[in-house]
Scaffold this motif. Structure first.
Motif, PDB file in Angstrom:
ATOM      1  N   ARG A  41      38.191  10.038 -59.035  1.00  0.00           N
ATOM      2  CA  ARG A  41      38.149   9.087 -57.933  1.00  0.00           C
ATOM      3  C   ARG A  41      36.684   8.377 -57.980  1.00  0.00           C
ATOM      4  O   ARG A  41      36.797   6.910 -57.670  1.00  0.00           O
ATOM      5  CB  ARG A  41      38.376   9.830 -56.628  1.00  0.00           C
ATOM      6  N   GLY A  42      35.776   8.865 -58.187  1.00  0.00           N
ATOM      7  CA  GLY A  42      34.400   8.188 -58.491  1.00  0.00           C
ATOM      8  C   GLY A  42      34.456   6.965 -59.619  1.00  0.00           C
ATOM      9  O   GLY A  42      33.967   6.022 -59.296  1.00  0.00           O
ATOM     10  N   PHE A  43      34.992   7.470 -60.718  1.00  0.00           N
ATOM     11  CA  PHE A  43      35.304   6.504 -61.701  1.00  0.00           C
ATOM     12  C   PHE A  43      36.296   5.274 -61.123  1.00  0.00           C
ATOM     13  O   PHE A  43      35.904   4.036 -61.441  1.00  0.00           O
ATOM     14  CB  PHE A  43      35.974   7.299 -62.961  1.00  0.00           C
ATOM     15  N   THR A  44      37.297   5.665 -60.524  1.00  0.00           N
ATOM     16  CA  THR A  44      38.351   4.677 -60.283  1.00  0.00           C
ATOM     17  C   THR A  44      37.920   3.750 -59.300  1.00  0.00           C
ATOM     18  O   THR A  44      37.845   2.446 -59.281  1.00  0.00           O
ATOM     19  CB  THR A  44      39.598   5.169 -59.807  1.00  0.00           C
ATOM     20  N   ASP A  45      37.037   4.335 -58.160  1.00  0.00           N
ATOM     21  CA  ASP A  45      36.464   3.471 -57.074  1.00  0.00           C
ATOM     22  C   ASP A  45      35.242   2.450 -57.598  1.00  0.00           C
ATOM     23  O   ASP A  45      35.328   1.536 -57.354  1.00  0.00           O
ATOM     24  CB  ASP A  45      36.065   4.354 -55.974  1.00  0.00           C
ATOM     25  N   GLY A  46      34.471   3.208 -58.476  1.00  0.00           N
ATOM     26  CA  GLY A  46      33.424   2.593 -59.015  1.00  0.00           C
ATOM     27  C   GLY A  46      34.026   1.218 -60.033  1.00  0.00           C
ATOM     28  O   GLY A  46      33.204   0.286 -59.963  1.00  0.00           O
ATOM     29  N   LYS A  47      35.034   1.629 -60.730  1.00  0.00           N
ATOM     30  CA  LYS A  47      35.422   0.532 -61.535  1.00  0.00           C
ATOM     31  C   LYS A  47      36.008  -0.623 -60.893  1.00  0.00           C
ATOM     32  O   LYS A  47      35.822  -1.652 -61.235  1.00  0.00           O
ATOM     33  CB  LYS A  47      36.487   1.044 -62.547  1.00  0.00           C
ATOM     34  N   ARG A  48      36.793  -0.346 -59.775  1.00  0.00           N
ATOM     35  CA  ARG A  48      37.373  -1.447 -58.849  1.00  0.00           C
ATOM     36  C   ARG A  48      36.152  -2.134 -58.216  1.00  0.00           C
ATOM     37  O   ARG A  48      36.119  -3.442 -58.002  1.00  0.00           O
ATOM     38  CB  ARG A  48      38.111  -0.404 -57.642  1.00  0.00           C
ATOM     39  N   LEU A  49      35.190  -1.445 -57.748  1.00  0.00           N
ATOM     40  CA  LEU A  49      33.975  -2.134 -57.204  1.00  0.00           C
ATOM     41  C   LEU A  49      33.246  -3.074 -58.077  1.00  0.00           C
ATOM     42  O   LEU A  49      32.787  -4.295 -57.673  1.00  0.00           O
ATOM     43  CB  LEU A  49      33.021  -1.154 -56.501  1.00  0.00           C
ATOM     44  N   LEU A  50      33.086  -2.547 -59.330  1.00  0.00           N
ATOM     45  CA  LEU A  50      32.352  -3.468 -60.378  1.00  0.00           C
ATOM     46  C   LEU A  50      33.396  -4.648 -60.633  1.00  0.00           C
ATOM     47  O   LEU A  50      32.821  -5.699 -60.970  1.00  0.00           O
ATOM     48  CB  LEU A  50      32.443  -2.631 -61.634  1.00  0.00           C
ATOM     49  N   GLU A  51      34.876  -4.730 -60.815  1.00  0.00           N
ATOM     50  CA  GLU A  51      35.559  -5.501 -60.999  1.00  0.00           C
ATOM     51  C   GLU A  51      35.497  -6.846 -59.892  1.00  0.00           C
ATOM     52  O   GLU A  51      35.699  -7.833 -60.141  1.00  0.00           O
ATOM     53  CB  GLU A  51      36.783  -5.106 -61.433  1.00  0.00           C
ATOM     54  N   LYS A  52      35.257  -6.076 -58.737  1.00  0.00           N
ATOM     55  CA  LYS A  52      35.496  -6.981 -57.505  1.00  0.00           C
ATOM     56  C   LYS A  52      33.991  -7.651 -57.408  1.00  0.00           C
ATOM     57  O   LYS A  52      33.737  -8.292 -56.405  1.00  0.00           O
ATOM     58  CB  LYS A  52      35.895  -6.247 -56.239  1.00  0.00           C
ATOM     59  N   ARG A  53      33.065  -7.137 -58.167  1.00  0.00           N
ATOM     60  CA  ARG A  53      31.659  -7.598 -57.992  1.00  0.00           C
ATOM     61  C   ARG A  53      30.821  -7.323 -56.654  1.00  0.00           C
ATOM     62  O   ARG A  53      30.164  -8.055 -56.215  1.00  0.00           O
ATOM     63  CB  ARG A  53      31.541  -8.888 -58.399  1.00  0.00           C
TER      64      ARG A  53
END
Length: 82
Positions: A41-53
């Protein structure tokens, strides 16, 4: 994972495996549950937040080190906004 539906599929996909392991082996269930909550969940949440900048690449480590940092701070952006 800018698409909200793909994000929900990604976070819900491991749940059946975790539930299945609860009936067969308690130790495997515990390991899978902790891995899901802290790593996956940390990875998926972090990835989503990175992609949304919403976070910088240098802040990606906070998603793993500080428990529930991303989900608490960016709750609305993670779960409700496209």
């Amino acid at each position: 994972m800018k698409n909200l539906l793909i994000y929900y599929i990604a976070i819900l996909l491991p749940i059946p495996l975790i539930a299945w392991s609860a009936y067969h082996n308690g130790m495997v269930f515990l390991v899978l549950l902790l891995s899901y909550a802290m790593i996956y969940r940390g990875f998926t949440d972090g990835k989503r937040l990175l992609e949304k900048r919403l976070i910088r690449k240098s802040d990606f480590w906070k998603v793993f080190v500080i428990p529930f940092w991303a989900r608490g701070r960016y709750f609305i952006e993670l779960y409700f906004k496209k």
